[in-house]
Structure formats: C-alpha cells, structure tokens
Enzyme design. Structure first.
Site, mmCIF file in Angstrom:
data_model
loop_
_atom_site.group_PDB
_atom_site.id
_atom_site.type_symbol
_atom_site.label_atom_id
_atom_site.label_comp_id
_atom_site.label_asym_id
_atom_site.label_seq_id
_atom_site.Cartn_x
_atom_site.Cartn_y
_atom_site.Cartn_z
ATOM 1 N N ASP A 234 37.602 115.435 71.770
ATOM 2 C CA ASP A 234 36.311 114.818 72.026
ATOM 3 C C ASP A 234 36.218 114.347 73.481
ATOM 4 O OD1 ASP A 234 33.793 113.682 70.831
ATOM 5 O OD2 ASP A 234 34.700 111.801 71.477
ATOM 6 N N GLU B 3 54.422 122.706 71.778
ATOM 7 C CA GLU B 3 55.676 122.454 71.063
ATOM 8 C C GLU B 3 55.652 123.108 69.686
ATOM 9 O OE1 GLU B 3 56.185 118.236 70.842
ATOM 10 O OE2 GLU B 3 56.150 117.964 73.030
#
Length: 539
Positions: free
Chosen positions: A210, A264
């Site tokens: 956002d 990751e």
C-alpha cells in the site's frame, strides 16, 4: 503447506508474469455468517467460481485487526485476522483451498502507517522517552505554535495532529487515526520485515504494498509547494504538490530491502501501489530490477478514454520500461470509480479486451467481469472517510466497493443479512447467475478472453507492436515465435476501420466483444462497429 506448481522452466515466464491477478475487497465479496460483511470463509465458498473464471492469483485487501476507521487500512495487529473476517484458521483453510486449485494468494501489506490503536503507537505517544517514540514521525510546533509545516492529509485537512500529553505533533498522511511510521528508524524496518516473513512463512505468494511511494518523507520537513493547477472541485490534498512528503530518493532503499525479504522465499511477488508519472513509476523496478516486481501502472484508470491518448501512453510505457522489466496494467480497484461508470457499459467490454490482451500482467477488480457500475450511495449510508470528510466533492469510494451480486435473491447471494453497503440494482441481469451461461454477457467475454490469453503464448508473453490507426481506433499486434494476433479496438461510438500499412493483414476473428464474428475471415482491413473490439488470429 503446499504451493501450486509454478510450471516454470528457463524458457517460461513466472506465474505472476503469465497470470491474471483478481482483487477481492473482502468486505464485499461473500458473507458466510450473515452479518452483512464479507469474510474469509465467504471467499472460500466462492473459489469454484474463481477457478471457473480462470484467474491465477487472488489479491485480498486488508483483513487484519482494525478499528476500521479506514476499513482495514488502519491496522492494529499486522499478524492476525480481525474477528469480523474470521480467524487465522480460516485464513489457513482459504490459503490451502486456493493452492489446491492452483490459485496464488497475494496479501495487502500496509507499511506506511498503522492504526492509532496499534500497540506500537500507544507506546510511542506515552512519552517522549518511550523506546518506540521514534517509530513514528513526531515534531515540535512551528514558531507560531502551529503544525511543523504545511503538509496536507489525503483525506482532507492538515496532516499533523497535536498531542497535548507530549506537546508535539505527529504526522498522518491519511486519517489522524493512521499515524505514519518513521521508516528512517532501523527498528521499524526490522519489525515490518518480520511481518512480511510471518505471512510468507504462512504460505502467501506475495504482497501488494500500500502507498509504496509515501514511505519516506523529507528529513527537513520542508513545506510542499502550491499546486498551480489546483481547482476547487478537486480534493483539498491537491492544493499542494507533495514533493517533500512522497517519492523521496531514500524510498528505493526500502523497496530494495522489501524485495530482498521477498526473495528469501521462492517465486514470490512484490507489487507496489504507486500513483506517479511513468518516468518516476518505472524507477521503482530498482537498479538491476532489484525493486518491486510490478510497480502498479494505473494509466488505464487515470487517463482520458481516447484512442490516441491510450495508444500513446502504451507506447510511452513500453519505451520507459527498464531492460527486462515486466509490464502490468490495472483497469479498476477499490479506490477508483468502476470502469463501467467511467467509460460506459459498451466501452467497458472494449476495455476488458484491452486489459487482457496488452503485454504484461493484468489485474482485474472483482465485479468488473460483470460490468458492475458504481452504485449510488445515499448520504446517510456513506461509510468512506474520504466522503464523510469532504462530502461536497462527492469523491467517496463507497460506490465502487459495494457487494458482489451472485444472484437475484434479496441479498444477491452475498448475504442473508443487511449488506454493509447497498447492492447494485438489476441483479436479474447484473449477477453471476444471470451471466454465467449467457454467451453474450460481460462475464462470458471475460472468461473467453482469459482462456484465450492462457492458451496463446503470443498474448501472455509475446511482443507488443503498435499498429498505426486514425480516429477512435486503437490497434496493436502480439507475436510469439511466428504466431501472431492483431487486436483492433474501437474506443468510439461510430464505425471505424483498421487498415495496417506495415504488413499484409490475413487472418480469422478469434474473439470479439459482440457476438457473431468468430471465425470471420479478415483481409487487408478490419471493420469495427461502434464500441466494438476484435482479436484476429493472423495466418
């Protein structure tokens, strides 16, 4: 927990490159418990529909614990589910059910601000000596005792709120109940990256971030300049140009760090909400494409609906993309008037063909596949703080957030209770049940476009080639390894002709916005009726 097979090889695009993203505003998609508000269990009840439609990923707007001052974008706990929407167990069941259908799950990440009820902010405002004081943006008054600078709130009024207890102001880009975090503080970064890992460990496939361009503010808190283009019919926020309160150079370091966290985990996606001009938007891909995978491209939402304007914008965007960057397109979302209301019902069909045949990842807002219009909201039923704070401007977002009409029952199949916002009229035609088996419906058109896009590499990964046209016509080619298509769209209300001059046109109509042309032979030119679009499979 399992993930759907990406099916990716060195010669194939990633799932978020070849797929269609479907945005769900959870309050309005499906209510499972009859309280009038959609929930996670309700979404789970409608997954067969999403699988039938053919979408590849679902992005769900916030469902975290929240006082709901901004309907979930004021988060009080980043790692749980608000009881209004269900429980973490409901989330886990929804995740598994999506993945079992091969549908990815993208969550909203709201890192710019929290709720004023968040424990972080409760501690921060306790005293100037609290360890979390510097987690938010606090500043002394100006010499005259007023706010530290002239920055404005997106939701109206000034962006600084006085705290009488600690005798300082705190900054809020949106509501005063949404204080902005201080992203210059390494502890804030670490805490939010832990939030990301919490959900990634729980099996989500990525985030839509956002207001990504808001996260860092000018360290000197300099005044924003006056906007010379401002007119009184626009939101008060636009009185100033937010050159010091948004899009600061250091924000790219944060985006890069978010990307590193995302990386990751295998095959996750990072999407950024960014309302900026194209030349600034594309910088969010980052050096060596180490930023957001998809900085949201809102041109189809914000530009005038004119063929020359849209055609030029597509070309400019293609030209501005960094080498190797993947494009994306958005036609609607929970903050913007619905496409059927912006361009009209007839042109909404043309817009759907445009969205689903351009190069790059398309994002589809729930209900747009039905041609849902904005729903008029009587003043006494308004819920959006933007509308409540600036009622005279009529810029509230409630009209595009109304419930999904599933059938013609009293609650439109959305709820057995009283819906939180009014339901669109005309559910005998404006519903999934009415359109699902109707070959000429907007829903049928979307399903056919999605199926064609999936089936044809030229449409989901091929090159984009503009085709010169005049007037209200827009045309372009899509090609992959010798297999090509011409997309011809009439953005006007009078007939148009597309006559390519750089190649010999020979082909067959594969899909059209109006019935009756599929299989039609095309040679030299494509004639289009008013508000009509066709996809031609080239010989």
């Amino acid at each position: 927990m399992t993930h759907p097979d990406a099916g990716t090889t060195p010669d194939a695009p990633l799932w978020w490159q070849r797929g269609i993203i479907y945005q769900i505003y959870p309050r309005s998609f499906m209510d499972a418990n009859g309280d009038g508000v959609g929930d996670l269990a309700g979404i789970a009840q409608r997954l067969d529909y999403l699988e039938w439609l053919g979408v590849d990923a679902v992005w769900i707007s916030p469902f975290y614990p929240s006082p709901m001052a901004d309907f979930g974008y004021d988060i009080a706990d980043h790692t749980n589910v608000d009881p209004l929407f269900g429980t973490l167990a409901d989330f886990d069941r929804l995740r598994d059910a999506l993945h079992q259908r091969g549908i990815r799950l993208i969550l909203d990440l709201v890192p710019n601000h929290t709720s004023s009820a968040h424990p972080w902010f409760v501690a921060s405002r306790r005293s100037r000596e609290d360890p979390r004081r510097d987690w938010y943006l606090w500043a002394d008054p100006a010499p005259d005792g007023g706010p530290p600078n002239n920055w404005l709130s997106v939701f109206g009024g000034g962006a600084w709120e006085w705290d009488a207890h600690t005798r300082q102001y705190y900054y809020h880009a949106f509501l005063k109940e949404q204080p902005d975090l201080n992203w210059r503080n390494p502890a804030v970064r670490a805490a939010m990256y832990d939030v990301m890992r919490f959900w990634l460990d729980r099996g989500v496939d990525g985030f839509r971030v956002d207001v990504m361009w808001h996260m860092i503010k000018d360290q000197e808190l300099r005044d924003n300049p006056v906007n010379p283009q401002y007119t009184p019919d626009r939101a008060t926020y636009e009185q100033l140009l937010p050159v010091f309160s948004t899009d600061q150079p250091e924000v790219h370091d944060i985006v890069h760090e978010m990307r590193r966290v995302t990386d990751e985990y295998p095959e996750r996606v990072l999407i950024g909400e960014i309302y900026l001009p194209i030349e600034r938007l594309v910088t969010y891909y980052g050096p060596e494409l180490g930023g957001a995978h998809l900085p949201f491209n809102f041109q189809l939402v914000t530009l005038p609906w004119h063929a020359p304007t849209i055609g030029a914008a597509v070309a400019a965007y293609e030209g501005a993309l960094p080498a190797g960057a993947w494009p994306n397109w958005v036609l609607g979302n929970h903050d913007q008037p619905r496409v059927a209301s912006r361009v009209g019902a007839a042109q909404a069909r043309v817009a759907a063909m445009l969205l689903l045949t351009l190069r790059g990842t398309p994002t589809l807002y729930f209900g747009d596949e039905l041609g849902m219009p904005d729903v008029p909201i009587p003043p006494h039923l308004a819920r959006d703080p933007q509308q409540l704070n600036m009622p005279e401007l009529r810029i509230g977002r409630d009209p595009e957030r109304t419930p999904m009409p599933w059938d013609a029952s009293p609650g439109a199949g959305f709820t057995t209770g009283q819906p939180w916002l009014p339901i669109v009229e005309g559910t005998t035609t404006m519903s999934v049940a009415a359109q699902r088996d109707h070959p000429g419906s907007m829903l049928a058109l979307h399903r056919a476009l999605i199926a064609l896009r999936h089936a044809e590499p030229a449409l989901h990964r091929g090159d984009y080639r503009p085709v010169y046209t005049a007037g209200d016509a827009l045309a372009y080619g899509r090609e992959w390894r010798g297999r090509g298509f011409l997309v011809a769209l009439n953005l006007g209300a009078t007939p148009a002709v597309v006559r390519p001059v750089t190649f010999e046109l020979r082909g067959t109509v594969a899909l059209q916005t109006s019935l009756g042309r599929e299989g039609e032979r095309v040679e030299d030119e494509v004639r289009l009726g008013p508000n009509e679009g066709v996809v031609v499979r080239l010989d």
